[in-house]
Design a protein around this motif. Structure first.
Motif, PDB file in Angstrom:
ATOM      1  N   SER A 137     -32.821 -37.477  10.761  1.00 35.91           N
ATOM      2  CA  SER A 137     -33.049 -36.225  10.072  1.00 35.91           C
ATOM      3  C   SER A 137     -33.049 -34.994  11.034  1.00 35.91           C
ATOM      4  O   SER A 137     -33.530 -35.286  12.107  1.00 35.91           O
ATOM      5  N   ASP A 138     -32.863 -33.792  10.777  1.00 37.56           N
ATOM      6  CA  ASP A 138     -32.936 -32.507  11.459  1.00 37.56           C
ATOM      7  C   ASP A 138     -34.079 -31.767  10.942  1.00 37.56           C
ATOM      8  O   ASP A 138     -33.965 -31.402   9.540  1.00 37.56           O
ATOM      9  N   GLY A 139     -35.030 -31.427  11.835  1.00 34.74           N
ATOM     10  CA  GLY A 139     -36.176 -30.505  11.311  1.00 34.74           C
ATOM     11  C   GLY A 139     -35.564 -29.058  11.087  1.00 34.74           C
ATOM     12  O   GLY A 139     -35.988 -28.497  10.349  1.00 34.74           O
ATOM     13  N   VAL A 140     -34.569 -28.736  11.826  1.00 36.76           N
ATOM     14  CA  VAL A 140     -34.092 -27.184  11.605  1.00 36.76           C
ATOM     15  C   VAL A 140     -33.450 -27.474  10.070  1.00 36.76           C
ATOM     16  O   VAL A 140     -33.757 -26.283   9.590  1.00 36.76           O
ATOM     17  N   GLU A 141     -32.599 -28.222   9.775  1.00 34.64           N
ATOM     18  CA  GLU A 141     -32.269 -28.102   8.126  1.00 34.64           C
ATOM     19  C   GLU A 141     -33.426 -28.133   7.420  1.00 34.64           C
ATOM     20  O   GLU A 141     -33.246 -27.475   6.356  1.00 34.64           O
ATOM     21  N   ALA A 142     -34.412 -29.062   7.680  1.00 34.38           N
ATOM     22  CA  ALA A 142     -35.492 -29.200   6.646  1.00 34.38           C
ATOM     23  C   ALA A 142     -36.298 -27.896   6.724  1.00 34.38           C
ATOM     24  O   ALA A 142     -36.869 -27.317   5.831  1.00 34.38           O
ATOM     25  N   ALA A 143     -36.502 -27.203   7.929  1.00 33.36           N
ATOM     26  CA  ALA A 143     -37.341 -25.945   7.811  1.00 33.36           C
ATOM     27  C   ALA A 143     -36.345 -24.847   7.068  1.00 33.36           C
ATOM     28  O   ALA A 143     -37.089 -23.910   6.545  1.00 33.36           O
ATOM     29  N   ILE A 144     -35.077 -24.599   7.279  1.00 39.81           N
ATOM     30  CA  ILE A 144     -34.273 -23.756   6.422  1.00 39.81           C
ATOM     31  C   ILE A 144     -34.422 -24.148   5.096  1.00 39.81           C
ATOM     32  O   ILE A 144     -34.437 -23.018   4.250  1.00 39.81           O
ATOM     33  N   GLU A 145     -34.363 -25.314   4.677  1.00 40.61           N
ATOM     34  CA  GLU A 145     -34.610 -25.582   3.210  1.00 40.61           C
ATOM     35  C   GLU A 145     -36.069 -25.185   2.645  1.00 40.61           C
ATOM     36  O   GLU A 145     -36.072 -24.708   1.720  1.00 40.61           O
ATOM     37  N   LEU A 146     -36.945 -25.603   3.591  1.00 42.21           N
ATOM     38  CA  LEU A 146     -38.388 -25.119   3.051  1.00 42.21           C
ATOM     39  C   LEU A 146     -38.494 -23.613   2.883  1.00 42.21           C
ATOM     40  O   LEU A 146     -39.092 -23.171   1.875  1.00 42.21           O
ATOM     41  N   ILE A 156     -41.603 -21.171   2.666  1.00 36.27           N
ATOM     42  CA  ILE A 156     -42.563 -21.659   3.716  1.00 36.27           C
ATOM     43  C   ILE A 156     -41.623 -21.686   4.975  1.00 36.27           C
ATOM     44  O   ILE A 156     -40.770 -21.963   5.379  1.00 36.27           O
ATOM     45  N   ARG A 157     -42.484 -20.914   5.836  1.00 31.97           N
ATOM     46  CA  ARG A 157     -41.828 -20.777   7.477  1.00 31.97           C
ATOM     47  C   ARG A 157     -42.395 -21.953   8.339  1.00 31.97           C
ATOM     48  O   ARG A 157     -43.424 -22.648   7.658  1.00 31.97           O
ATOM     49  N   SER A 158     -41.790 -22.061   9.503  1.00 35.34           N
ATOM     50  CA  SER A 158     -42.179 -23.213  10.164  1.00 35.34           C
ATOM     51  C   SER A 158     -42.627 -22.701  11.718  1.00 35.34           C
ATOM     52  O   SER A 158     -42.238 -21.699  12.223  1.00 35.34           O
ATOM     53  N   ILE A 159     -43.473 -23.438  12.421  1.00 34.44           N
ATOM     54  CA  ILE A 159     -43.687 -23.327  13.682  1.00 34.44           C
ATOM     55  C   ILE A 159     -42.897 -24.631  14.329  1.00 34.44           C
ATOM     56  O   ILE A 159     -43.228 -25.707  13.665  1.00 34.44           O
ATOM     57  N   PHE A 160     -41.918 -24.395  15.055  1.00 36.68           N
ATOM     58  CA  PHE A 160     -41.315 -25.407  15.803  1.00 36.68           C
ATOM     59  C   PHE A 160     -41.996 -25.952  16.867  1.00 36.68           C
ATOM     60  O   PHE A 160     -42.284 -25.535  17.796  1.00 36.68           O
ATOM     61  N   ALA A 161     -42.284 -27.191  16.954  1.00 36.55           N
ATOM     62  CA  ALA A 161     -42.888 -27.938  18.123  1.00 36.55           C
ATOM     63  C   ALA A 161     -42.034 -29.155  18.474  1.00 36.55           C
ATOM     64  O   ALA A 161     -42.238 -30.146  17.977  1.00 36.55           O
ATOM     65  N   SER A 162     -41.347 -28.810  19.497  1.00 41.56           N
ATOM     66  CA  SER A 162     -40.350 -29.775  19.759  1.00 41.56           C
ATOM     67  C   SER A 162     -40.070 -29.754  21.401  1.00 41.56           C
ATOM     68  O   SER A 162     -40.175 -28.747  22.207  1.00 41.56           O
ATOM     69  N   ALA A 163     -39.423 -30.935  22.039  1.00 39.20           N
ATOM     70  CA  ALA A 163     -39.018 -31.077  23.383  1.00 39.20           C
ATOM     71  C   ALA A 163     -37.589 -30.151  23.364  1.00 39.20           C
ATOM     72  O   ALA A 163     -37.106 -29.924  24.221  1.00 39.20           O
ATOM     73  N   HIS A 164     -36.941 -30.008  22.159  1.00 43.14           N
ATOM     74  CA  HIS A 164     -35.586 -29.643  21.859  1.00 43.14           C
ATOM     75  C   HIS A 164     -35.646 -28.110  21.540  1.00 43.14           C
ATOM     76  O   HIS A 164     -35.372 -27.903  19.946  1.00 43.14           O
ATOM     77  N   ALA A 165     -35.821 -27.369  22.350  1.00 37.39           N
ATOM     78  CA  ALA A 165     -35.761 -25.847  22.239  1.00 37.39           C
ATOM     79  C   ALA A 165     -34.865 -24.971  22.651  1.00 37.39           C
ATOM     80  O   ALA A 165     -34.923 -23.908  22.936  1.00 37.39           O
ATOM     81  N   GLN A 199     -32.411 -22.861  18.735  1.00 42.48           N
ATOM     82  CA  GLN A 199     -33.064 -21.617  18.349  1.00 42.48           C
ATOM     83  C   GLN A 199     -32.381 -20.888  17.475  1.00 42.48           C
ATOM     84  O   GLN A 199     -32.799 -20.244  16.479  1.00 42.48           O
ATOM     85  N   GLU A 200     -30.947 -20.713  17.958  1.00 43.66           N
ATOM     86  CA  GLU A 200     -29.986 -19.899  16.946  1.00 43.66           C
ATOM     87  C   GLU A 200     -29.795 -20.570  15.736  1.00 43.66           C
ATOM     88  O   GLU A 200     -29.760 -19.773  14.645  1.00 43.66           O
ATOM     89  N   ARG A 201     -29.590 -21.756  15.497  1.00 40.95           N
ATOM     90  CA  ARG A 201     -29.591 -22.527  14.270  1.00 40.95           C
ATOM     91  C   ARG A 201     -30.780 -22.226  13.319  1.00 40.95           C
ATOM     92  O   ARG A 201     -30.552 -22.069  12.167  1.00 40.95           O
ATOM     93  N   ALA A 202     -31.959 -22.437  13.990  1.00 39.47           N
ATOM     94  CA  ALA A 202     -33.174 -22.203  13.386  1.00 39.47           C
ATOM     95  C   ALA A 202     -33.703 -20.929  12.832  1.00 39.47           C
ATOM     96  O   ALA A 202     -34.499 -20.542  11.993  1.00 39.47           O
ATOM     97  N   ALA A 203     -32.875 -19.739  13.273  1.00 38.59           N
ATOM     98  CA  ALA A 203     -33.174 -18.442  12.890  1.00 38.59           C
ATOM     99  C   ALA A 203     -33.142 -18.327  11.412  1.00 38.59           C
ATOM    100  O   ALA A 203     -33.836 -17.544  10.874  1.00 38.59           O
ATOM    101  N   LEU A 204     -32.211 -19.023  10.876  1.00 38.17           N
ATOM    102  CA  LEU A 204     -32.135 -18.946   9.227  1.00 38.17           C
ATOM    103  C   LEU A 204     -33.773 -19.251   8.727  1.00 38.17           C
ATOM    104  O   LEU A 204     -33.788 -18.897   7.409  1.00 38.17           O
ATOM    105  N   ALA A 205     -34.437 -20.198   9.368  1.00 36.18           N
ATOM    106  CA  ALA A 205     -35.531 -20.327   8.813  1.00 36.18           C
ATOM    107  C   ALA A 205     -36.742 -19.382   9.116  1.00 36.18           C
ATOM    108  O   ALA A 205     -37.871 -19.647   8.458  1.00 36.18           O
ATOM    109  N   LEU A 206     -36.387 -18.424   9.580  1.00 35.94           N
ATOM    110  CA  LEU A 206     -37.420 -17.361   9.979  1.00 35.94           C
ATOM    111  C   LEU A 206     -38.621 -17.906  10.638  1.00 35.94           C
ATOM    112  O   LEU A 206     -39.617 -17.872  10.201  1.00 35.94           O
ATOM    113  N   PRO A 207     -38.498 -18.457  11.749  1.00 31.80           N
ATOM    114  CA  PRO A 207     -39.438 -19.343  12.333  1.00 31.80           C
ATOM    115  C   PRO A 207     -40.601 -18.536  12.761  1.00 31.80           C
ATOM    116  O   PRO A 207     -40.547 -17.450  13.152  1.00 31.80           O
TER     117      PRO A 207
END
Length: 132
Positions: free
Chosen positions: A72-81, A87-96, A101-109
């Motif tokens: 699964s991909d947390g970025v896609e999950a965060a965007i859907e949330l 619901i916004r997200s704090i990304f806590a990952s070794a993959h930043a 980060q550009e992909r995750a911008a749609l989730a308004l982290p």
């Protein structure tokens, strides 16, 4: 949050969903959050589970890993949330990296924490978000 409320009452109002597939990391994070006075609504290990839990529990925000179980991909999950429930997200990952980060911008982290991160960094980021 009501204006003028104290940070401890803000903390008690914050309901946090943990999305992390490493069992030990998830339990440690849950304990850190509870010790800091926050409510944890649950721990999800896949994007599908995170979305289902978020729909049912309506957390204030999620703490999201990028790489999850079942590929699964947390970025896609965060965007859907964010798009489905606000619901916004704090990304806590070794993959930043910048591309992630550009992909995750749609989730308004809310923000990013690079693993391993300190409890102080996590609490500061959460409290900054919860402040009116």
């Amino acid at each position: 949050m009501t204006s003028g409320s104290s940070s401890s009452s803000d903390q008690m109002q914050a309901r946090i969903l943990i999305v992390e597939d490493d069992f030990l990391i998830a339990l440690e994070l849950e304990n850190r959050l509870i010790d800091a006075g926050f409510e944890v609504t649950g721990i999800a290990i896949t994007a599908t589970e995170a979305i289902s839990m978020a729909e049912r529990e309506r957390p204030t925000f999620a703490i999201m890993d990028i790489r999850l179980a079942d590929r699964s991909d947390g970025v896609e999950a965060a965007i859907e949330l964010f798009t489905a429930f606000g619901i916004r997200s704090i990304f806590a990952s070794a993959h930043a990296d910048a591309k992630t980060q550009e992909r995750a911008a749609l989730a308004l982290p809310i923000g990013w924490l690079q693993k391993p991160y300190s409890e102080e960094a996590l609490t500061r980021l959460i409290n900054d978000y919860l402040q009116p």
